[in-house]
Design an enzyme around this catalytic site. Structure first.
Site, PDB file in Angstrom:
ATOM      1  N   ARG A  92      -9.866  49.836  33.515  1.00  0.00           N
ATOM      2  CA  ARG A  92      -8.827  48.815  33.388  1.00  0.00           C
ATOM      3  C   ARG A  92      -8.194  48.462  34.723  1.00  0.00           C
ATOM      4  NH1 ARG A  92      -7.458  49.916  27.755  1.00  0.00           N
ATOM      5  NH2 ARG A  92      -5.835  48.581  26.919  1.00  0.00           N
ATOM      6  N   ARG A 131      -1.106  43.698  12.783  1.00  0.00           N
ATOM      7  CA  ARG A 131      -1.473  45.117  12.780  1.00  0.00           C
ATOM      8  C   ARG A 131      -0.218  45.988  12.734  1.00  0.00           C
ATOM      9  NH1 ARG A 131      -5.143  47.573  17.521  1.00  0.00           N
ATOM     10  NH2 ARG A 131      -3.274  47.299  18.785  1.00  0.00           N
TER      11      ARG A 131
HETATM   12  P1  B4P Z   1      -5.958  50.310  23.690  1.00  0.00           P
HETATM   13  O1  B4P Z   1      -6.153  51.251  22.561  1.00  0.00           O
HETATM   14  O2  B4P Z   1      -7.182  49.975  24.470  1.00  0.00           O
HETATM   15  O3  B4P Z   1      -5.207  49.049  23.078  1.00  0.00           O
HETATM   16  P2  B4P Z   1      -5.571  47.523  22.917  1.00  0.00           P
HETATM   17  O4  B4P Z   1      -5.871  46.894  24.237  1.00  0.00           O
HETATM   18  O5  B4P Z   1      -4.508  46.933  22.086  1.00  0.00           O
HETATM   19  O6  B4P Z   1      -6.943  47.511  22.136  1.00  0.00           O
HETATM   20  P3  B4P Z   1      -7.273  47.784  20.622  1.00  0.00           P
HETATM   21  O7  B4P Z   1      -8.703  48.261  20.654  1.00  0.00           O
HETATM   22  O8  B4P Z   1      -6.293  48.647  19.924  1.00  0.00           O
HETATM   23  O9  B4P Z   1      -7.128  46.404  19.959  1.00  0.00           O
HETATM   24  P4  B4P Z   1      -8.249  45.347  19.632  1.00  0.00           P
HETATM   25  O10 B4P Z   1      -8.523  44.562  20.840  1.00  0.00           O
HETATM   26  O11 B4P Z   1      -9.427  45.963  18.921  1.00  0.00           O
HETATM   27  O12 B4P Z   1      -4.878  50.875  24.727  1.00  0.00           O
HETATM   28  C1  B4P Z   1      -3.599  51.319  24.293  1.00  0.00           C
HETATM   29  C2  B4P Z   1      -2.782  51.845  25.484  1.00  0.00           C
HETATM   30  O13 B4P Z   1      -3.417  53.045  26.030  1.00  0.00           O
HETATM   31  C3  B4P Z   1      -2.660  50.913  26.694  1.00  0.00           C
HETATM   32  O14 B4P Z   1      -1.597  49.979  26.537  1.00  0.00           O
HETATM   33  C4  B4P Z   1      -2.396  51.942  27.843  1.00  0.00           C
HETATM   34  O15 B4P Z   1      -1.069  52.377  27.833  1.00  0.00           O
HETATM   35  C5  B4P Z   1      -3.284  53.115  27.472  1.00  0.00           C
HETATM   36  N1  B4P Z   1      -4.629  53.020  28.075  1.00  0.00           N
HETATM   37  C6  B4P Z   1      -5.802  52.872  27.385  1.00  0.00           C
HETATM   38  N2  B4P Z   1      -6.853  52.835  28.230  1.00  0.00           N
HETATM   39  C7  B4P Z   1      -6.336  52.952  29.490  1.00  0.00           C
HETATM   40  C8  B4P Z   1      -6.907  52.952  30.799  1.00  0.00           C
HETATM   41  N3  B4P Z   1      -8.242  52.824  30.990  1.00  0.00           N
HETATM   42  N4  B4P Z   1      -6.087  53.084  31.877  1.00  0.00           N
HETATM   43  C9  B4P Z   1      -4.764  53.225  31.708  1.00  0.00           C
HETATM   44  N5  B4P Z   1      -4.145  53.222  30.502  1.00  0.00           N
HETATM   45  C10 B4P Z   1      -4.916  53.073  29.399  1.00  0.00           C
HETATM   46  O16 B4P Z   1      -7.473  44.451  18.571  1.00  0.00           O
HETATM   47  C11 B4P Z   1      -7.375  44.890  17.295  1.00  0.00           C
HETATM   48  C12 B4P Z   1      -6.528  44.073  16.357  1.00  0.00           C
HETATM   49  O17 B4P Z   1      -6.987  42.730  16.190  1.00  0.00           O
HETATM   50  C13 B4P Z   1      -6.759  44.769  15.043  1.00  0.00           C
HETATM   51  O18 B4P Z   1      -5.603  44.745  14.268  1.00  0.00           O
HETATM   52  C14 B4P Z   1      -7.888  43.988  14.391  1.00  0.00           C
HETATM   53  O19 B4P Z   1      -7.894  44.085  12.994  1.00  0.00           O
HETATM   54  C15 B4P Z   1      -7.581  42.565  14.874  1.00  0.00           C
HETATM   55  N6  B4P Z   1      -8.802  41.795  15.024  1.00  0.00           N
HETATM   56  C16 B4P Z   1      -9.899  42.145  15.734  1.00  0.00           C
HETATM   57  N7  B4P Z   1     -10.848  41.175  15.663  1.00  0.00           N
HETATM   58  C17 B4P Z   1     -10.305  40.166  14.905  1.00  0.00           C
HETATM   59  C18 B4P Z   1     -10.788  38.876  14.493  1.00  0.00           C
HETATM   60  N8  B4P Z   1     -12.012  38.401  14.838  1.00  0.00           N
HETATM   61  N9  B4P Z   1      -9.963  38.111  13.737  1.00  0.00           N
HETATM   62  C19 B4P Z   1      -8.738  38.566  13.369  1.00  0.00           C
HETATM   63  N10 B4P Z   1      -8.235  39.766  13.730  1.00  0.00           N
HETATM   64  C20 B4P Z   1      -9.011  40.565  14.506  1.00  0.00           C
END
Ligand code: B4P
Length: 194
Positions: A92, A131
């Site tokens: 990231r 969500r």
């Molecule tokens: P993540 O868990 O990676 O959070 P995210 O970016 O929100 O991704 P997520 O996978 O949950 O969501 P998605 O896009 O699938 O990171 C969380 C935190 O951890 C960060 O803020 C940071 O603090 C830390 N962190 C993680 N990795 C790090 C790194 N490398 N370096 C530093 N810190 C780090 O979206 C999902 C939502 O959208 C769901 O509710 C789903 O149902 C919906 N959705 C998906 N596809 C859809 C579609 N086609 N239509 C409608 N809804 C849809």
């Protein structure tokens, strides 16, 4: 035996990375590894790591590179990650890209393809608010969601540029149903020869 494939999936928070990672990993027979999931699991289990990252993730800030890089080095050394993997949510930052590149070089490997999910900011904020109602994730409040989008633009968008220069980015329209986006990802990778 087919060559191991090393994939990344990137996109703004809510772009559908975690959602698409599962099907994509299954299609290529590799483990899906999400740093966000690993942090949440540690927070849930009250581990030392969990205590260190709890406040940072709740505020939508990035966990320091040193901590995240060590975690990934350990995870990628495990048996199931020796024949390829799909990373979701890592790297990231530029520092994480440098670390991963070197780690893979030591294994004689490289990132083969980066799936970039392209989405509309307002639409993904809506998804995450939905969500929040369903799952109650602490970092899914509107303020924190907006902050996570800003962090993505500042820290992670440049990561995509680095891989674009290496010619490995597969751009995919992330708007539409989960199945539609999933099909586009597989078609995009096939068009690149994977
Ligand atoms: P993540 O868990 O990676 O959070 P995210 O970016 O929100 O991704 P997520 O996978 O949950 O969501 P998605 O896009 O699938 O990171 C969380 C935190 O951890 C960060 O803020 C940071 O603090 C830390 N962190 C993680 N990795 C790090 C790194 N490398 N370096 C530093 N810190 C780090 O979206 C999902 C939502 O959208 C769901 O509710 C789903 O149902 C919906 N959705 C998906 N596809 C859809 C579609 N086609 N239509 C409608 N809804 C849809």
């Amino acid at each position: 035996m087919t060559k191991p494939i090393h994939l990344l999936i990137v996109g703004a928070p809510g772009a559908g990375k975690g959602t698409q990672a599962a099907g994509l990993a299954e299609a290529y027979g590799v483990p899906a590894i999400s740093t966000g999931d690993i942090f949440r699991e540690n927070i849930k289990n009250g581990t030392e790591l969990g205590k260190r990252v709890q406040e940072i993730t709740a505020q939508g800030r990035l966990v320091p590179d040193t901590l995240t890089n060590d975690l990934i080095a350990d995870r990628l050394s495990q048996a199931d990650a020796q024949e390829g993997f799909l990373l979701d949510g890592y790297p990231r930052t530029r520092g994480q890209v440098e670390f991963l590149t070197q780690l893979l070089e030591e294994r004689g490997a490289k990132i083969d393809a980066v799936v970039q999910l392209q989405t509309d900011t307002d639409a993904v904020v809506e998804r995450l608010l939905k969500r929040a109602q369903e799952q109650g994730r602490v970092d899914d409040t509107e303020d924190v969601i907006r902050h996570r989008q800003e962090v993505y633009e500042q820290e992670t968008a440049p990561v995509v540029d680095i891989y674009a220069e290496r010619g490995v980015v597969v751009e995919v329209d992330g708007m539409g149903t989960v199945d539609e986006v999933g099909r586009r990802i597989l078609d995009g990778l096939k068009a690149k020869g994977f």
